[in-house]
Design a protein around this motif. Structure first.
Motif, short mmCIF file in Angstrom:
data_model
loop_
_atom_site.label_atom_id
_atom_site.label_comp_id
_atom_site.label_asym_id
_atom_site.label_seq_id
_atom_site.Cartn_x
_atom_site.Cartn_y
_atom_site.Cartn_z
N GLY A 275 -8.12 -2.21 3.65
CA GLY A 275 -7.15 -3.11 3.02
C GLY A 275 -7.60 -4.56 3.02
O GLY A 275 -8.80 -4.86 3.11
N ASN A 279 -3.22 -8.24 5.36
CA ASN A 279 -2.47 -7.07 5.80
C ASN A 279 -3.00 -6.48 7.10
O ASN A 279 -2.70 -5.33 7.44
CB ASN A 279 -2.48 -6.00 4.71
CG ASN A 279 -1.66 -6.41 3.50
OD1 ASN A 279 -2.19 -6.97 2.54
ND2 ASN A 279 -0.36 -6.18 3.54
N MET A 335 -4.57 -7.22 -2.24
CA MET A 335 -4.33 -5.86 -2.69
C MET A 335 -3.41 -5.83 -3.90
O MET A 335 -2.52 -6.65 -4.04
CB MET A 335 -3.72 -5.02 -1.55
CG MET A 335 -4.72 -4.67 -0.47
SD MET A 335 -3.95 -4.01 1.04
CE MET A 335 -3.02 -2.63 0.39
N GLU A 339 -2.92 -0.31 -4.98
CA GLU A 339 -3.62 -0.15 -3.71
C GLU A 339 -2.64 -0.05 -2.54
O GLU A 339 -2.92 0.63 -1.55
CB GLU A 339 -4.60 -1.30 -3.51
CG GLU A 339 -5.79 -1.20 -4.45
CD GLU A 339 -6.64 -2.46 -4.52
OE1 GLU A 339 -7.75 -2.39 -5.08
OE2 GLU A 339 -6.18 -3.52 -4.03
N TYR A 340 -1.49 -0.70 -2.65
CA TYR A 340 -0.45 -0.52 -1.62
C TYR A 340 0.02 0.93 -1.59
O TYR A 340 0.29 1.49 -0.53
CB TYR A 340 0.73 -1.45 -1.88
CG TYR A 340 0.54 -2.86 -1.36
CD1 TYR A 340 0.61 -3.12 0.02
CD2 TYR A 340 0.27 -3.91 -2.22
CE1 TYR A 340 0.43 -4.41 0.51
CE2 TYR A 340 0.10 -5.20 -1.74
CZ TYR A 340 0.17 -5.44 -0.38
OH TYR A 340 -0.01 -6.72 0.12
N GLU A 343 -2.64 2.94 0.15
CA GLU A 343 -2.56 2.69 1.59
C GLU A 343 -1.42 3.50 2.21
O GLU A 343 -1.57 4.10 3.29
CB GLU A 343 -2.34 1.20 1.85
CG GLU A 343 -2.24 0.85 3.34
CD GLU A 343 -1.81 -0.57 3.58
OE1 GLU A 343 -2.34 -1.22 4.49
OE2 GLU A 343 -0.90 -1.04 2.85
#
Length: 350
Positions: A275, A279, A335, A339-340, A343
């Motif tokens: 990440g 974060n 991000m 992409e969150y 994750e």
């Protein structure tokens, strides 16, 4: 006569020293020491070899070892990399991948031929041979279990947004049907052992799957997505950080760090999400003090995530620094919403 030669050499060096000519016109490698006397571009040794294969278009000479007459020097002075690029690279499609000196021979050769031989980018709106959104043909695909390469029919459609391949020429149903937005493709001549080798990577059930193929003629177009940030061997230990370190092949595809027992494995043995710094992700040089477990390589690095630390060792200090630089480039980027979501899946899976 000697005075004339000195004059020409002085004029040649002045053109050569221009800022626009400090990088190879075709691959961007610094300090080119060759040039094309018919195109007026300054190029590196590697690209000059490709130019030699199209002698009807380009005549190359060494800037250090060959004689340049006044007319040739004047031609270089009139053109140079900036002027020539303005002609031959005037209308490059936004999707077209422009290779660098780090890319393989077949990719750079097709780029050079597209520019100077086929003149694909000289006119606006020119219909390129691969821009109709459909590509169909035979690629030799490596078998997942036996490692044997066999011919398979591949079909790529921009309109349908998918890549398919068929095990038989007359097959009605494809073996796979993958959405384009989860596909990445990179040239891998060394890994596959063929100058026209290609690695196709896609997500299946949110897990990475590799397909290794090659094309017989090498006429593979530059409509690629992105190159892997880095690949190579490292050693890793398990989550308890007491297990022996094991040598694995690692691939960093933006925020996905995948590891394989063998570089040509179809599926990754595991994946790590990398990440952003904001974060809670970071990369550190070395291993935590008191690290247990046997390891044969002594150049360590640690990936810190909000949930745990991942420990790796590299064979050389150069490898260690290269991996740290690659991880840092990813971690320093913010991000995206997509992409969150990735994750969140990794956290749910673990």
């Amino acid at each position: 006569m000697a005075g004339g030669n000195e004059r020409s050499m002085k004029a040649l060096k002045e053109v050569w020293r221009r800022a626009e000519n400090s990088l190879c016109a075709d691959c961007g490698k610094p300090d080119p020491d060759w040039a094309s006397s018919t195109l007026g571009v300054f190029i590196c040794l590697s690209c000059s070899g490709i130019h030699r294969n199209i002698p009807s278009i380009s005549k190359v000479k060494s800037l250090k070892m060959d004689h340049w007459d006044d007319a040739q020097v004047q031609f270089l002075a009139k053109h140079g990399n900036a002027v020539t690029k303005a002609t031959y690279e005037a209308h490059i499609p936004i999707y077209y991948y422009q290779p660098t000196y780090n890319d393989c021979q077949v990719l750079r050769e097709q780029w050079i031929r597209a520019k100077y031989e086929r003149k694909e980018f000289t006119k606006p709106g020119k219909q390129l041979p691969y821009s109709d959104g459909v590509k169909e043909g035979i690629l030799w695909k490596r078998g997942r279990d036996n490692g044997q390469f066999l011919p398979r029919k591949f079909f790529l459609s921009e309109r349908e947004g998918c890549l398919k391949y068929f095990t038989k020429q007359d097959a009605k149903e494809p073996k796979i049907n993958v959405k384009i937005d989860v596909i990445n493709a990179t040239f891998q001549p060394v890994k596959i052992g063929n100058p026209n080798g290609l690695q196709i990577t896609y997500l299946k059930d949110n897990k990475t799957r590799n397909i290794f193929v090659y094309h017989e003629s090498g006429k593979i177009k530059n409509r690629l997505t992105r190159n892997f940030l880095k690949e190579g061997y490292m050693e890793k230990t398990g989550p308890k950080q007491r297990e022996a370190f094991k040598k694995r092949w690692f691939t960093l595809d933006h925020r996905r760090l995948m590891y394989f027992k063998d570089p040509l494995d179809a599926f990754a043995k595991g994946e790590v999400f990398v990440g952003s710094r904001e974060n809670g992700y970071s990369v550190q040089k070395g291993l935590p003090s008191g690290t247990q477990g046997n390891f044969s390589w002594h150049y360590g690095l640690t990936i810190v995530t909000p949930d745990r630390e991942y420990l790796f060792t590299c064979e050389t200090e150069t490898d260690q620094l290269d991996w740290i630089a690659a991880f840092t480039s990813v971690i320093n980027q913010a991000m995206t919403p997509q992409e969150y979501a990735i994750e969140a899946y990794f956290k749910f899976k673990s």
